[in-house]
Motif scaffolding. Structure first.
Motif, PDB file in Angstrom:
ATOM      1  N   ALA A  12       5.793  -4.309  -8.368  1.00  9.03           N
ATOM      2  CA  ALA A  12       6.669  -3.790  -7.327  1.00  9.03           C
ATOM      3  C   ALA A  12       6.097  -2.517  -6.718  1.00  9.03           C
ATOM      4  O   ALA A  12       6.149  -2.299  -5.506  1.00  9.03           O
ATOM      5  N   ALA A  13       5.525  -1.670  -7.557  1.00  7.32           N
ATOM      6  CA  ALA A  13       4.976  -0.402  -7.083  1.00  7.32           C
ATOM      7  C   ALA A  13       3.754  -0.592  -6.215  1.00  7.32           C
ATOM      8  O   ALA A  13       3.345   0.306  -5.476  1.00  7.32           O
ATOM      9  N   ALA A  14       3.163  -1.777  -6.259  1.00 13.22           N
ATOM     10  CA  ALA A  14       1.916  -2.004  -5.544  1.00 13.22           C
ATOM     11  C   ALA A  14       2.116  -2.075  -4.042  1.00 13.22           C
ATOM     12  O   ALA A  14       1.197  -1.854  -3.274  1.00 13.22           O
ATOM     13  N   VAL A  15       3.347  -2.381  -3.601  1.00 10.04           N
ATOM     14  CA  VAL A  15       3.585  -2.563  -2.174  1.00 10.04           C
ATOM     15  C   VAL A  15       3.306  -1.248  -1.444  1.00 10.04           C
ATOM     16  O   VAL A  15       3.904  -0.217  -1.732  1.00 10.04           O
ATOM     17  N   HIS A 483      -2.493  -9.005  -3.877  1.00  8.60           N
ATOM     18  CA  HIS A 483      -2.279  -9.176  -5.313  1.00  8.60           C
ATOM     19  C   HIS A 483      -2.709  -7.921  -6.067  1.00  8.60           C
ATOM     20  O   HIS A 483      -3.597  -7.191  -5.630  1.00  8.60           O
ATOM     21  N   ARG A 484      -2.052  -7.692  -7.154  1.00 10.67           N
ATOM     22  CA  ARG A 484      -2.496  -6.666  -8.086  1.00 10.67           C
ATOM     23  C   ARG A 484      -3.303  -7.341  -9.190  1.00 10.67           C
ATOM     24  O   ARG A 484      -2.896  -8.358  -9.748  1.00 10.67           O
ATOM     25  N   ALA A 485      -4.458  -6.757  -9.497  1.00 10.03           N
ATOM     26  CA  ALA A 485      -5.296  -7.237 -10.600  1.00 10.03           C
ATOM     27  C   ALA A 485      -5.219  -6.237 -11.744  1.00 10.03           C
ATOM     28  O   ALA A 485      -5.316  -5.027 -11.524  1.00 10.03           O
ATOM     29  N   ALA A 506       1.245 -11.532  -7.593  1.00  9.15           N
ATOM     30  CA  ALA A 506       1.520 -11.207  -6.193  1.00  9.15           C
ATOM     31  C   ALA A 506       2.268  -9.889  -6.092  1.00  9.15           C
ATOM     32  O   ALA A 506       3.085  -9.545  -6.954  1.00  9.15           O
ATOM     33  N   HIS A 507       1.989  -9.130  -5.030  1.00  6.80           N
ATOM     34  CA  HIS A 507       2.715  -7.888  -4.794  1.00  6.80           C
ATOM     35  C   HIS A 507       4.208  -8.165  -4.635  1.00  6.80           C
ATOM     36  O   HIS A 507       4.612  -9.207  -4.111  1.00  6.80           O
ATOM     37  N   GLY A 508       5.000  -7.216  -5.048  1.00  7.62           N
ATOM     38  CA  GLY A 508       6.443  -7.345  -4.897  1.00  7.62           C
ATOM     39  C   GLY A 508       7.077  -7.985  -6.108  1.00  7.62           C
ATOM     40  O   GLY A 508       6.412  -8.518  -6.994  1.00  7.62           O
ATOM     41  N   LYS A 540      -3.293 -18.652  -5.705  1.00 12.79           N
ATOM     42  CA  LYS A 540      -2.197 -18.206  -4.834  1.00 12.79           C
ATOM     43  C   LYS A 540      -0.966 -19.096  -4.972  1.00 12.79           C
ATOM     44  O   LYS A 540       0.174 -18.617  -4.944  1.00 12.79           O
ATOM     45  N   ALA A 541      -1.192 -20.373  -5.125  1.00 20.43           N
ATOM     46  CA  ALA A 541      -0.056 -21.283  -5.291  1.00 20.43           C
ATOM     47  C   ALA A 541       0.735 -20.942  -6.548  1.00 20.43           C
ATOM     48  O   ALA A 541       1.966 -21.044  -6.572  1.00 20.43           O
ATOM     49  N   LEU A 542       0.036 -20.519  -7.585  1.00 22.64           N
ATOM     50  CA  LEU A 542       0.700 -20.155  -8.835  1.00 22.64           C
ATOM     51  C   LEU A 542       1.405 -18.815  -8.725  1.00 22.64           C
ATOM     52  O   LEU A 542       2.550 -18.658  -9.153  1.00 22.64           O
ATOM     53  N   THR A 543       0.734 -17.824  -8.140  1.00 30.39           N
ATOM     54  CA  THR A 543       1.361 -16.503  -8.039  1.00 30.39           C
ATOM     55  C   THR A 543       2.548 -16.536  -7.090  1.00 30.39           C
ATOM     56  O   THR A 543       3.532 -15.812  -7.281  1.00 30.39           O
TER      57      THR A 543
END
Length: 717
Positions: A12-15, A483-485, A506-508, A540-543
């Motif tokens: 969430a903080a990544a946004v 995305h965050r890694a 994924a972000h958020g 991406k489909a998974l995240t």
């Protein structure tokens, strides 16, 4: 791995947060950057039989009993004796009695299995003159394994060596200096023991198979057929023979042997409860573990060593001798730990060791006299010091079991034909385990599941047993393509493995919260999460569905690649795989660590792409319910294709236990998608296992290779 709450927080903080990547960190999945190098100890030299292998006793008897059960299973699997082969009739032949002063010697041979014969000499006390007619006295018995002295049971050290032993006060006279192989059983017989001295494979009368030959190819590894396993089986059958004699008390059996015979002694004592007292001479140590193929086999000492193996005999009476050889440090390294272990049973007095450092590698009169006293005390209840008496040896030619009236058996097999017979018998035995109902499935899991645990040398660790470290330099997070890694290094306590991993989310805040995890296995490791600087479409489909996707660099991949390709010992792969996991086993071990690290995720799924499909299957088979769904590309693989010990798919024992079909069966009743399995022969057992589990609908098979989108679609259902 970070908990779900932590992952949600940083997602969430990544946004809107700028995450600048260093110039040397163009690949956001990298754990090691700049001059930093991977730290996984397995990238270095493998363990060998010459390494220092200490033993640390557990703190409680309960902990040891649990460890003991698993270690005994490991020994049995390694020796090809899990499950125990059928015991066919011995059809023992005993003949040619030789009368000596106070004892007799007889000649013996029997079939340990159809077409393979064990030969030896049987030493018996002469009957007591006051024994009643028809009375049969039950006497304690002793198995004597001769070790690697030239000609074994027929050994004659020669006058020069005998004189040197006498001069050094290691032997009292030339007869015992030359023929200690006869002096030992002769003395035991005169002390009231029935002794069977039997040949190692390729020694004395056992000539059908050359010692050290016949079991060193990849096919033998895949079926756990080894000269050590054959000798261990011969020891079991020798014990069957000895305990079947009418004058032997089967509840009072000792075993002794020196050097390689010491190995046979502590191995049999570890796996066969019929041994009551043991005396392995000049072999048990934290140093050299045994330098012959007959003392080594794949899986045997992975995660263990001779001190711990000898400890399996506790709390029964165990005594050992040491000399100025690899056992010279036994009194300070090994023996104190064995005393600690025996103390857990309140039996510290039942383990004893003594070193004669003035002598080299030997089983001379001092060690023999210690052994006589040990067996008298624990098998006859007598406490007395024994002085070995002089004796007159029998000419070695007279000890041979074969003669004109007793020729070598016509059905005796060489190594190749014996292995064919062993394979046929083993395949039939494993085929009978194919489950037909719930009870059959339970037994299938007990046998094949246990074997797989040993073959991999691992299982899912407790959450308290795995380790998690940040990347060196503190570069824990990165940001890419929405995305965050997160980068981590995973391992296991007590080991030096260090697996670089990268997770993408994924972000958020995902719609359903971050409660789901996909473990992504690929030959390119975590780098496969990224394609052309973007998160791969399948990822991406998974995240997008709220999954955290974690990809490890399994051993030999990505940042955990070998600086130099590992090579199994060219003389015998068992010298390597007896002390180290195979590459395939290590990769499965790494996956199990990742599975354990995600224990806070209630929904874990596993996907194996290409060559990593079989890795995913083996990991799921061991992880059980810890993984909800597994999708795997079998990549057209079966273990019959492995023809070289250095093949990255080598897994010692895989063919013995049914190969990929059996391992797929161990995944039942978990949801499983298997594709690209054409011509792998993996269908019958896997389908039978799922049907027996009442879960036939949870096994989805496609002979053809599915595209990534189809696999992800199934995984997300």
């Amino acid at each position: 791995m970070l908990s779900r709450r932590e992952m949600l927080a940083w997602s969430a903080a990544a946004v809107g947060t700028p995450w600048a990547l260093a110039a040397d960190d163009a690949d956001p999945t990298n754990v090691f950057t700049g001059d930093l190098k991977p730290t996984d100890a397995r990238l270095g030299a493998p363990r060998t039989f010459n390494d220092y292998i200490p033993f640390s006793p557990p703190q409680t008897k309960e902990a040891w009993e649990a460890r003991r059960t698993k270690l005994r299973e490991q020994l049995l699997v390694a020796n090809g004796l899990w499950p125990m082969p059928e015991k066919t009739p011995l059809n023992a032949v005993v003949h040619g009695r030789i009368e000596r002063d106070g004892y007799t010697i007889e000649k013996v041979y029997f079939a340990s299995m159809t077409g393979h014969y064990v030969s030896g000499n049987l030493y018996r006390p002469k009957a007591s003159p006051d024994r009643k007619v028809g009375e049969v006295a039950k006497l304690p018995g002793v198995l004597f394994a001769h070790g690697h002295w030239k000609d074994g049971r027929f050994h004659d050290a020669g006058e020069k060596a005998a004189q040197a032993s006498v001069d050094a006060k290691g032997e009292p006279d030339l007869d015992r200096g030359r023929f200690f192989m006869q002096a030992l059983p002769a003395t035991l017989a005169k002390l009231g023991f029935v002794v069977f001295q039997y040949d190692m494979v390729g020694y004395a009368d056992s000539t059908a198979i050359v010692h050290r030959e016949g079991f060193k190819d990849a096919a033998a590894e895949l079926r756990l057929q080894s000269q050590m396993g054959l000798q261990t089986w011969n020891s079991i059958r020798a014990l069957d023979f000895l305990t079947s004699l009418p004058d032997v008390d089967a509840k009072r059996i000792g075993m002794t042997g020196a050097s390689g015979g010491g190995t046979q002694t502590f191995i049999l004592s570890a796996i066969d409860d019929r041994i009551s007292a043991a005396f392995p001479a000049v072999m048990v140590s934290t140093g050299m573990q045994g330098g012959c193929v007959c003392e080594n086999c794949s899986l045997l000492r992975v995660g263990t060593g001779n001190i711990e193996i000898a400890a399996l005999f506790a709390p029964k009476p165990l005594a050992m001798s040491a000399a100025n050889d690899w056992t010279k440090e036994l009194m300070t390294k090994g023996y104190p730990q064995l005393q600690e272990l025996y103390a857990l049973y309140g039996a510290k007095e039942k383990v004893l060791a003594k070193a004669w450092l003035e002598y080299g590698h030997q089983y001379n009169v001092h060690a023999r006299e210690m052994m006589y006293g040990w067996f008298l005390k624990h098998l006859q209840g007598k406490t007395e010091e024994v002085k070995e008496a002089a004796f007159k040896p029998v000419p070695v030619a007279e000890l041979s079991v074969y003669d004109a009236e007793h020729p070598r058996p016509k059905d005796e097999l060489n190594a190749a034909k014996l292995r064919d017979a062993m394979t046929k018998a083993s395949d039939e035995q494993i085929a009978k385990l194919t489950p037909k109902d719930a009870a059959g499935l339970k037994e299938f899991r007990r046998v094949v599941g246990t074997a797989l645990r040993v073959m991999v040398g691992s299982e899912v660790p407790k959450s308290s047993d795995f380790t998690e470290r940040l990347p060196p330099g503190g570069k824990h997070f990165a940001d890419i393509d929405g995305h965050r890694a997160v980068r981590l290094i995973l391992g296991r306590k007590g080991s030096k493995d260090a697996v670089p991993c990268c997770g993408l989310v994924a972000h958020g805040d995902p719609k359903e919260g971050l409660s789901r995890l996909v473990i992504w296995l690929h030959l390119k490791g975590k780098a496969s999460l990224i394609e052309s600087g973007k998160v791969a479409p399948a990822v991406k489909a998974l995240t997008a569905a709220g999954y955290l996707v974690v990809a490890p660099d399994l051993l030999g991949t990505g940042e955990n690649a070998f600086p130099k390709a590992p090579v199994a010992d060219p003389t015998y792969a068992g010298f390597t795989f007896g002390y180290n996991r195979s590459l395939l086993a290590n990769r499965v071990h790494d996956v199990l660590n990742v599975i354990a690290s995600g224990d806070t995720f209630v929904n874990k799924r596993l996907v194996g792409w290409g060559e990593m499909g079989p890795v995913a299957i083996l990991a799921k088979a061991l992880a059980g319910g810890a993984v909800k769904k597994t999708a795997a590309d079998l990549n057209g693989f079966n273990f019959e294709k492995v023809e070289d010990a250095n093949d990255p798919m080598m897994l010692p024992g895989a063919l013995k236990y049914g190969g990929m079909g059996a391992f797929l069966g161990l995944c039942a009743p978990g949801e499983l998608l298997v594709h690209n399995h054409k011509a792998t022969g993996s269908g019958n057992v896997s389908r039978a296992a799922y049907e027996a589990a009442g879960a036939a609908g949870k096994l989805t098979r496609s002979a053809d290779k599915l595209d990534d989108a189809k696999v992800i679609e199934w995984l997300l259902k």
